[in-house]
Write an enzyme that holds these catalytic residues in place. Structure first.
Site, PDB file in Angstrom:
ATOM      1  N   TYR A 173      -4.585  10.049   8.426  1.00  0.00           N
ATOM      2  CA  TYR A 173      -5.448   9.534   9.491  1.00  0.00           C
ATOM      3  C   TYR A 173      -4.720   8.488  10.332  1.00  0.00           C
ATOM      4  O   TYR A 173      -3.618   8.051   9.979  1.00  0.00           O
ATOM      5  CB  TYR A 173      -6.740   8.946   8.899  1.00  0.00           C
ATOM      6  CG  TYR A 173      -6.569   7.563   8.303  1.00  0.00           C
ATOM      7  CD1 TYR A 173      -5.931   7.378   7.082  1.00  0.00           C
ATOM      8  CD2 TYR A 173      -7.020   6.435   8.985  1.00  0.00           C
ATOM      9  CE1 TYR A 173      -5.769   6.110   6.553  1.00  0.00           C
ATOM     10  CE2 TYR A 173      -6.865   5.165   8.461  1.00  0.00           C
ATOM     11  CZ  TYR A 173      -6.247   5.005   7.235  1.00  0.00           C
ATOM     12  OH  TYR A 173      -6.071   3.756   6.715  1.00  0.00           O
ATOM     13  N   ARG A 204     -12.002  24.592  -4.601  1.00  0.00           N
ATOM     14  CA  ARG A 204     -11.346  23.394  -5.137  1.00  0.00           C
ATOM     15  C   ARG A 204     -10.299  23.725  -6.206  1.00  0.00           C
ATOM     16  O   ARG A 204     -10.623  23.902  -7.380  1.00  0.00           O
ATOM     17  CB  ARG A 204     -12.394  22.436  -5.704  1.00  0.00           C
ATOM     18  CG  ARG A 204     -11.800  21.085  -6.070  1.00  0.00           C
ATOM     19  CD  ARG A 204     -12.817  20.144  -6.689  1.00  0.00           C
ATOM     20  NE  ARG A 204     -12.166  18.908  -7.106  1.00  0.00           N
ATOM     21  CZ  ARG A 204     -11.436  18.792  -8.212  1.00  0.00           C
ATOM     22  NH1 ARG A 204     -11.274  19.811  -9.009  1.00  0.00           N
ATOM     23  NH2 ARG A 204     -10.863  17.634  -8.518  1.00  0.00           N
ATOM     24  N   LYS A 251       0.135   7.357   5.847  1.00  0.00           N
ATOM     25  CA  LYS A 251      -1.224   6.871   6.122  1.00  0.00           C
ATOM     26  C   LYS A 251      -2.205   7.928   5.621  1.00  0.00           C
ATOM     27  O   LYS A 251      -2.746   8.720   6.401  1.00  0.00           O
ATOM     28  CB  LYS A 251      -1.382   6.573   7.617  1.00  0.00           C
ATOM     29  CG  LYS A 251      -2.521   5.613   7.907  1.00  0.00           C
ATOM     30  CD  LYS A 251      -2.370   5.004   9.275  1.00  0.00           C
ATOM     31  CE  LYS A 251      -3.588   4.253   9.753  1.00  0.00           C
ATOM     32  NZ  LYS A 251      -4.006   3.126   8.934  1.00  0.00           N
ATOM     33  N   GLU A 299       1.662  -6.007   1.562  1.00  0.00           N
ATOM     34  CA  GLU A 299       0.910  -6.050   2.821  1.00  0.00           C
ATOM     35  C   GLU A 299      -0.533  -6.363   2.521  1.00  0.00           C
ATOM     36  O   GLU A 299      -0.908  -6.545   1.357  1.00  0.00           O
ATOM     37  CB  GLU A 299       1.040  -4.717   3.557  1.00  0.00           C
ATOM     38  CG  GLU A 299       0.512  -3.537   2.761  1.00  0.00           C
ATOM     39  CD  GLU A 299       0.738  -2.196   3.444  1.00  0.00           C
ATOM     40  OE1 GLU A 299       0.801  -2.138   4.680  1.00  0.00           O
ATOM     41  OE2 GLU A 299       0.838  -1.186   2.717  1.00  0.00           O
ATOM     42  N   LEU A 357       2.807   0.275   4.720  1.00  0.00           N
ATOM     43  CA  LEU A 357       2.598   1.109   5.898  1.00  0.00           C
ATOM     44  C   LEU A 357       3.285   0.381   7.052  1.00  0.00           C
ATOM     45  O   LEU A 357       3.034  -0.813   7.273  1.00  0.00           O
ATOM     46  CB  LEU A 357       1.108   1.250   6.200  1.00  0.00           C
ATOM     47  CG  LEU A 357       0.855   2.132   7.418  1.00  0.00           C
ATOM     48  CD1 LEU A 357       0.988   3.601   7.043  1.00  0.00           C
ATOM     49  CD2 LEU A 357      -0.511   1.874   8.009  1.00  0.00           C
TER      50      LEU A 357
HETATM   51  N1  PMP Z   1      -1.163  -1.687   6.348  1.00  0.00           N
HETATM   52  C1  PMP Z   1      -2.232  -0.958   5.990  1.00  0.00           C
HETATM   53  C2  PMP Z   1      -2.409  -0.581   4.547  1.00  0.00           C
HETATM   54  C3  PMP Z   1      -3.178  -0.562   6.965  1.00  0.00           C
HETATM   55  O1  PMP Z   1      -4.243   0.182   6.620  1.00  0.00           O
HETATM   56  C4  PMP Z   1      -2.992  -0.984   8.296  1.00  0.00           C
HETATM   57  C5  PMP Z   1      -4.011  -0.623   9.348  1.00  0.00           C
HETATM   58  N2  PMP Z   1      -3.839   0.681   9.803  1.00  0.00           N
HETATM   59  C6  PMP Z   1      -1.853  -1.732   8.627  1.00  0.00           C
HETATM   60  C7  PMP Z   1      -0.952  -2.068   7.615  1.00  0.00           C
HETATM   61  C8  PMP Z   1      -1.570  -2.149  10.042  1.00  0.00           C
HETATM   62  O2  PMP Z   1      -1.129  -1.034  10.763  1.00  0.00           O
HETATM   63  P1  PMP Z   1      -1.352  -0.902  12.341  1.00  0.00           P
HETATM   64  O3  PMP Z   1      -0.747  -2.095  12.957  1.00  0.00           O
HETATM   65  O4  PMP Z   1      -0.672   0.355  12.697  1.00  0.00           O
HETATM   66  O5  PMP Z   1      -2.839  -0.855  12.542  1.00  0.00           O
END
Ligand code: PMP
Length: 301
Positions: free
Chosen positions: A33, A100, A149, A182, A207
């Site tokens: 997503y 499934r 993601k 993060e 991410l």
């Molecule tokens: N880390 C995670 C786990 C996230 O879900 C997000 C939000 N999408 C971010 C970092 C920040 O990413 P972005 O700046 O692309 O929104």
């Protein structure tokens, strides 16, 4: 128009968008997503989000179809139909409807969804340069490919809920032997005492935020040294300032980290300057997009 969805290429009110209970996004979280911010009717950094979407889809063995240009068209259609100026767009791409079984279906028919919802004005915490947010640390219980993601967000939502119950804006995740990775839905930055900015490196433990990349670029252009290096808790403890970044968060200064007050309890000067520069950069990009649009319109006339 009310809230809008584009489901498998068909534009409809969000309330009419329905997906089968056998969709693998539902049964397995088998999909990827994105979330994109709309400022004044324009999807912001859409290309960058679509690039990451493409990479995430490839990483789960489900090459993105249609290619990004097709998604871009749908996104623009959906925004136009919604007439929202400030909105958030969600899009997902799953391995589709199938009986499934864990292994992939032989010929998957992916489900493609885009939704557009209005965005409430950003919380003053992230925009008022005199205030900041509180974060709490939690163990990072996620898997080894946090760079994808994926729809599997259980560890993130459990951490976010625990943070909310403790009155915090965000959960900051900490992995043994790695340090701070993060936030549950944001990236983390520290401003060290020598003025350099540090953020954990891109790789499988985070991410790579689109906002993270933009903030690094804006900071470097403003003459700040940004180092992408592991962020252990001692470094965080000694940091002068801390902040979060994200599509919906933009830049949020952290003024409380667990029970510790960061700096003097107010957003520090480096973070405040970055917030100003980041907002100015957004404005400049929006102006460039809208002058591009009027140039196209006048060429068509
Ligand atoms: N880390 C995670 C786990 C996230 O879900 C997000 C939000 N999408 C971010 C970092 C920040 O990413 P972005 O700046 O692309 O929104």
């Amino acid at each position: 128009m009310p809230n809008i969805a584009v489901l498998n290429g068909r534009l409809m009110p969000l309330s009419r968008a329905m997906v089968s209970v056998e969709d693998r996004g539902y049964t397995f979280g088998d999909g990827v997503y994105e979330v994109v911010r709309v400022y004044r009717g324009a999807p912001f950094l859409l290309r960058e989000h679509l690039e990451r979407f493409t990479r995430s889809a490839e990483a789960i063995g489900l090459p993105l179809t249609p290619p990004p240009a097709g998604w871009e068209r749908w996104v623009k259609q959906a925004i136009t139909a919604s007439r929202y100026d400030e909105a958030k767009i969600y899009f997902s791409f799953t391995r589709g409807v199938a009986p499934r079984e864990h292994a992939f279906p032989v010929s998957p028919k992916p489900t493609r969804l885009i939704t557009v919802r209005p965005l409430a004005p950003p919380s003053p915490a992230s925009h008022d340069p005199h205030r900041g947010v509180r974060v709490v640390t939690m163990p990072d219980l996620r898997w080894g490919r946090c760079d994808i993601k994926s729809l599997n967000l259980l560890p993130n939502i459990l951490a976010k809920q625990a943070a909310k119950q403790r009155g915090a804006f965000e959960a900051v995740l900490v992995r043994p032997g790695v340090g701070v990775t993060e936030g549950a839905s944001s990236n983390v930055f520290a401003v060290l005492r020598d003025g350099t900015v540090r953020t954990p490196p891109a790789g499988p433990t985070i991410l790579t935020g689109v906002t993270r990349e933009a903030v690094i670029a804006v900071a470097r252009r403003g003459g700040v040294t940004v180092v992408e290096a592991p962020l252990d808790l001692d470094t965080v403890g000694a940091a002068a300032e801390l902040f979060l970044t994200g599509t919906l968060t933009e830049i949020a200064p952290i003024t409380r980290w667990d029970d510790r007050v960061v700096g003097d309890g107010r957003p520090g000067p480096v973070t405040r300057r970055l917030m100003e520069q980041f907002l100015a950069w957004i404005e400049a990009r929006l102006a460039a997009v809208s002058s591009g649009r009027s140039a196209v319109r006048s060429r068509r006339r």
